[in-house]
Design a protein around this motif. Structure first.
Motif, short mmCIF file in Angstrom:
data_model
loop_
_atom_site.label_atom_id
_atom_site.label_comp_id
_atom_site.label_asym_id
_atom_site.label_seq_id
_atom_site.Cartn_x
_atom_site.Cartn_y
_atom_site.Cartn_z
N ILE A 127 43.35 0.85 -20.46
CA ILE A 127 42.57 0.61 -21.49
C ILE A 127 41.06 0.26 -21.82
O ILE A 127 41.06 0.46 -22.87
N GLU A 128 40.37 1.08 -20.44
CA GLU A 128 37.93 0.60 -21.00
C GLU A 128 38.66 2.18 -21.91
O GLU A 128 37.52 1.84 -22.20
N TYR A 129 39.06 3.47 -21.21
CA TYR A 129 39.12 4.69 -22.07
C TYR A 129 39.57 4.09 -23.35
O TYR A 129 39.72 6.03 -23.61
N GLU A 130 40.67 3.72 -24.13
CA GLU A 130 40.91 3.55 -24.56
C GLU A 130 42.72 4.91 -24.82
O GLU A 130 42.10 5.51 -25.77
N VAL A 146 31.26 12.66 -23.52
CA VAL A 146 30.68 13.44 -24.34
C VAL A 146 32.08 14.08 -25.25
O VAL A 146 31.91 15.03 -26.61
N ASP A 147 33.16 14.55 -24.89
CA ASP A 147 34.33 14.66 -25.71
C ASP A 147 35.10 14.58 -24.78
O ASP A 147 35.39 13.74 -24.14
N LYS A 148 36.34 14.88 -25.75
CA LYS A 148 38.15 13.86 -25.61
C LYS A 148 38.98 14.99 -26.54
O LYS A 148 38.65 14.92 -27.60
N PHE A 149 40.26 14.80 -25.95
CA PHE A 149 41.21 15.27 -26.72
C PHE A 149 42.90 14.26 -25.43
O PHE A 149 42.64 13.75 -24.89
N VAL A 150 44.32 15.00 -26.63
CA VAL A 150 45.07 14.48 -26.31
C VAL A 150 46.28 15.21 -26.31
O VAL A 150 46.27 15.59 -28.04
#
Length: 167
Positions: A127-130, A146-150
């Motif tokens: 939840i904290e990191y959405e 610095v970056d993210k992917f799903v």
């Protein structure tokens, strides 16, 4: 008797054919000596010994255990960039992405580490990191995302993701 045979087999596989030298030489020599035996006893010869192979264990992947305190210590406060893998046991795509991520992180030779977070065990972190879907992968450097992917990625895009994190 079985322990002695096992020890002799182990020592025969580890010790080279050179005579023992140094501080432990008397102990090694005694261990390799054949004890007196009756004709019915089994003996182990050096040709029966199997080589012992060892590999260097490099821990580039770890599981978050205690929720936010462990995450804070091992990820946010880490001097090494961290790839955080939010996954679930029931998630099929997570099972595909996991080995790929592990392989790409291992190629970085310690420049990056991987933290695995099970969203069922650590809902508060998700939840904290959405995290709204799994697998979700975050790149955290100096405590900042610095970056993210799903979703799933092939190895080439994963390597590009790693390069952005290291740079």
């Amino acid at each position: 008797m079985a322990q002695r045979l096992l020890l002799r087999r182990f020592l025969a596989s580890v010790i080279s054919r050179k005579p023992p030298q140094g501080r432990w030489a008397p102990l090694i020599s005694r261990a390799l000596q054949t004890p007196p035996h009756s004709p019915g006893d089994l003996t182990v010869t050096s040709s029966q010994a199997r080589p012992l192979y060892t590999t260097r264990v490099c821990s580039t992947t770890f599981n978050i255990q205690d929720g936010p305190p462990d995450f804070q210590d091992r990820v946010v406060n880490s001097e090494t960039p961290v790839v955080v893998d939010f996954h679930a046991q029931w998630c099929g795509p997570c099972k595909i992405l996991g080995p790929r991520l592990e392989k790409v992180v291992a190629k970085q030779h310690g420049k990056v580490v991987r933290a695995k977070v099970d969203i069922d065990d650590h809902t508060d972190l998700a939840i904290e990191y959405e995290v709204s879907a799994v697998p979700t992968v975050l790149a955290i450097k100096n405590g900042d995302v610095v970056d993210k992917f799903v979703g799933i990625k092939d190895e080439d895009p994963l390597e590009a993701f790693m390069k952005k994190l290291i740079a």
